[in-house]
Design a protein around this motif. Structure first.
Motif, PDB file in Angstrom:
ATOM      1  N   UNK A 158       0.835  -1.201   0.000  1.00  0.00           N
ATOM      2  CA  UNK A 158       0.000   0.000   0.000  1.00  0.00           C
ATOM      3  C   UNK A 158       0.874   1.256   0.000  1.00  0.00           C
ATOM      4  N   UNK A 159       1.968   1.236   0.742  1.00  0.00           N
ATOM      5  CA  UNK A 159       2.863   2.399   0.784  1.00  0.00           C
ATOM      6  C   UNK A 159       3.472   2.667  -0.589  1.00  0.00           C
ATOM      7  N   UNK A 160       3.925   1.620  -1.263  1.00  0.00           N
ATOM      8  CA  UNK A 160       4.515   1.841  -2.580  1.00  0.00           C
ATOM      9  C   UNK A 160       3.460   2.296  -3.577  1.00  0.00           C
ATOM     10  N   UNK A 161       2.262   1.761  -3.466  1.00  0.00           N
ATOM     11  CA  UNK A 161       1.162   2.222  -4.314  1.00  0.00           C
ATOM     12  C   UNK A 161       0.910   3.718  -4.099  1.00  0.00           C
ATOM     13  N   UNK A 162       0.911   4.155  -2.845  1.00  0.00           N
ATOM     14  CA  UNK A 162       0.723   5.573  -2.530  1.00  0.00           C
ATOM     15  C   UNK A 162       1.817   6.424  -3.187  1.00  0.00           C
ATOM     16  N   UNK A 163       3.038   5.921  -3.153  1.00  0.00           N
ATOM     17  CA  UNK A 163       4.162   6.664  -3.743  1.00  0.00           C
ATOM     18  C   UNK A 163       3.935   6.930  -5.225  1.00  0.00           C
ATOM     19  N   UNK A 164       3.549   5.893  -5.974  1.00  0.00           N
ATOM     20  CA  UNK A 164       3.364   6.071  -7.414  1.00  0.00           C
ATOM     21  C   UNK A 164       2.081   6.831  -7.736  1.00  0.00           C
ATOM     22  N   UNK A 165       1.090   6.726  -6.878  1.00  0.00           N
ATOM     23  CA  UNK A 165      -0.129   7.503  -7.088  1.00  0.00           C
ATOM     24  C   UNK A 165       0.159   8.995  -7.020  1.00  0.00           C
ATOM     25  N   UNK A 166       1.061   9.387  -6.127  1.00  0.00           N
ATOM     26  CA  UNK A 166       1.406  10.807  -6.005  1.00  0.00           C
ATOM     27  C   UNK A 166       2.085  11.324  -7.263  1.00  0.00           C
ATOM     28  N   UNK A 167       2.725  10.447  -8.027  1.00  0.00           N
ATOM     29  CA  UNK A 167       3.396  10.852  -9.267  1.00  0.00           C
ATOM     30  C   UNK A 167       2.450  10.907 -10.457  1.00  0.00           C
ATOM     31  N   UNK A 168       1.296  10.247 -10.363  1.00  0.00           N
ATOM     32  CA  UNK A 168       0.424  10.089 -11.538  1.00  0.00           C
ATOM     33  C   UNK A 168      -1.014  10.510 -11.236  1.00  0.00           C
ATOM     34  N   UNK A 169      -1.228  11.701 -10.698  1.00  0.00           N
ATOM     35  CA  UNK A 169      -2.604  12.109 -10.403  1.00  0.00           C
ATOM     36  C   UNK A 169      -3.397  12.322 -11.691  1.00  0.00           C
ATOM     37  N   UNK A 170      -4.702  12.111 -11.587  1.00  0.00           N
ATOM     38  CA  UNK A 170      -5.576  12.401 -12.713  1.00  0.00           C
ATOM     39  C   UNK A 170      -5.645  11.327 -13.775  1.00  0.00           C
TER      40      UNK A 170
END
Length: 389
Positions: free
Chosen positions: A46-58
């Motif tokens: 979940x933490x790594x998923x959060x990291x990449x989500x912050x890079x790819x919003x929208x």
């Protein structure tokens, strides 16, 4: 299948690195451990998923794939938590495809109901063979009867499922393989993956094969087995939409199409790779392979990846052609220009293209570059001709 002019999509790949045993032919990033702290792994993923989500919003997610390893060893609660978090971070396409790979042992098959409740709507089963002798040779833990039972259970829980078979096994004749394919078709609903057995360095089979412990079919017989595969499955209504993947229209793997159409995808978990276009630049992401090292890095940094690397235009050209020419539909020339800034005339070696066209291995139209059936069977040689020196 998605319309031929539809974009490649945006996928999420989750790698679960653990297996009950290491198959002798496997060179994937898989590991055997006596025990797994599932709660710790859930939080790390979940933490790594959060990291990449912050890079790819929208972005809008078009597919999710749980691979491995053996992701059917995950707790359904972990799968559920990841799917829920994906929906929190990104928009989801209607009818989102969520696939989980599974091995057909009775214990794992019994978890199908839990995975379906978690949100998985497609499974891919590692059947590999339909006779016990071949399964023993391949190092599989299940029997042929367990495999068929798992397929039946998958059909009861999931509207969409696929399973894998491996051909070009020692002593296998074309007639043997055709018979096995026809038996598989009694159970394959919409999708079937068929892979030629290859001997990969670093595997147990590589050691045994180099010692002469067994022999695999030569190139001529392997070619005959490939052609028999195409004939049997196409006549049954499952044509090859990619070199090793066959499906009825509409049953193609949305997630794998994202790879082959050279779309963006997030890769999380040990050893997972990704491709992300950020501010117009495409980057390659890659996580550390060792599970314990990856866990420690996530605890310290929020992700377990190496530094991202820009994929320069020449490498994008190679990757796009390597992936796209595996597909029956081929490569969109519009996509080629968007990814590389080049037209087909600028990107391809003119002499090599002409030779491949004259030989019947490739076709070029105003919209697409596609390999013929003969070209897809000889893809490495085809690419060597098409790519500029």
């Amino acid at each position: 299948m998605a319309p031929i002019d539809e974009g490649p999509g945006f996928g999420i790949y989750v790698h679960w690195p653990f297996c009950l045993a290491k198959c002798p032919y496997c060179d994937f990033n898989s590991h055997v451990r006596a025990g797994v702290d599932h709660a710790r792994w859930r939080e790390a993923l979940l933490s790594e998923l959060d990291h990449y989500a912050a890079l790819t919003p929208g972005r809008t997610v078009t597919s999710v794939f749980f691979g491995g390893g053996t992701p059917s060893l995950m707790e359904p609660a972990t799968v559920s938590a990841l799917i829920e978090r994906i929906g929190r971070h990104w928009a989801l396409t209607p009818g989102l495809e969520i696939t989980l790979e599974a091995n057909p042992t009775s214990v794992e098959a019994g978890r199908f109901a839990g995975f379906r409740a978690a949100g998985v709507n497609r499974v891919s089963l590692g059947i590999q063979a339909l006779d016990d002798a071949s399964l023993k040779f391949l190092g599989r833990a299940h029997s042929a009867s367990e495999a068929l039972g798992a397929i039946g259970l998958a059909a009861r829980h999931f509207d969409r499922f696929s399973f894998d078979l491996i051909y070009a096994r020692p002593g296998q004749s074309v007639a043997d393989w055709e018979d096995e394919l026809r038996r598989a078709l009694d159970h394959a609903v919409g999708h079937l993956s068929v892979y030629q057995l290859t001997i990969e360095e670093g595997t147990q089979f590589h050691t045994l094969h180099s010692r002469g412990a067994f022999a695999i079919p030569d190139d001529e017989l392997a070619g005959d087995l490939y052609e028999a595969t195409q004939a049997v499955l196409e006549s049954a209504g499952l044509p090859a939409y990619e070199i090793s993947n066959h499906a009825r229209p509409g049953e193609e793997s949305r997630h794998n199409l994202t790879y082959w159409r050279y779309g963006d995808y997030v890769g999380i978990g040990p050893g997972a790779h990704g491709r992300l276009t950020l501010d117009g630049t495409k980057y390659a992401t890659r996580a550390h392979r060792a599970p314990e090292a990856w866990l420690d890095l996530v605890a310290r940094n929020g992700h377990g990846g190496h530094a991202s690397e820009e994929v320069a235009a020449p490498e994008r050209l190679i990757e796009l052609l390597m992936m796209g020419l595996r597909l029956r539909e081929g490569v969109s020339l519009d996509h080629l220009r968007r990814e590389t800034g080049l037209s087909a005339a600028q990107a391809l070696d003119p002499g090599g293209l002409r030779r491949m066209q004259d030989g019947g291995f490739v076709e070029l139209t105003a919209e697409r570059l596609r390999a013929t059936a003969a070209g897809r069977q000889r893809l490495n040689g085809l690419l060597a001709q098409l790519l500029p020196a």
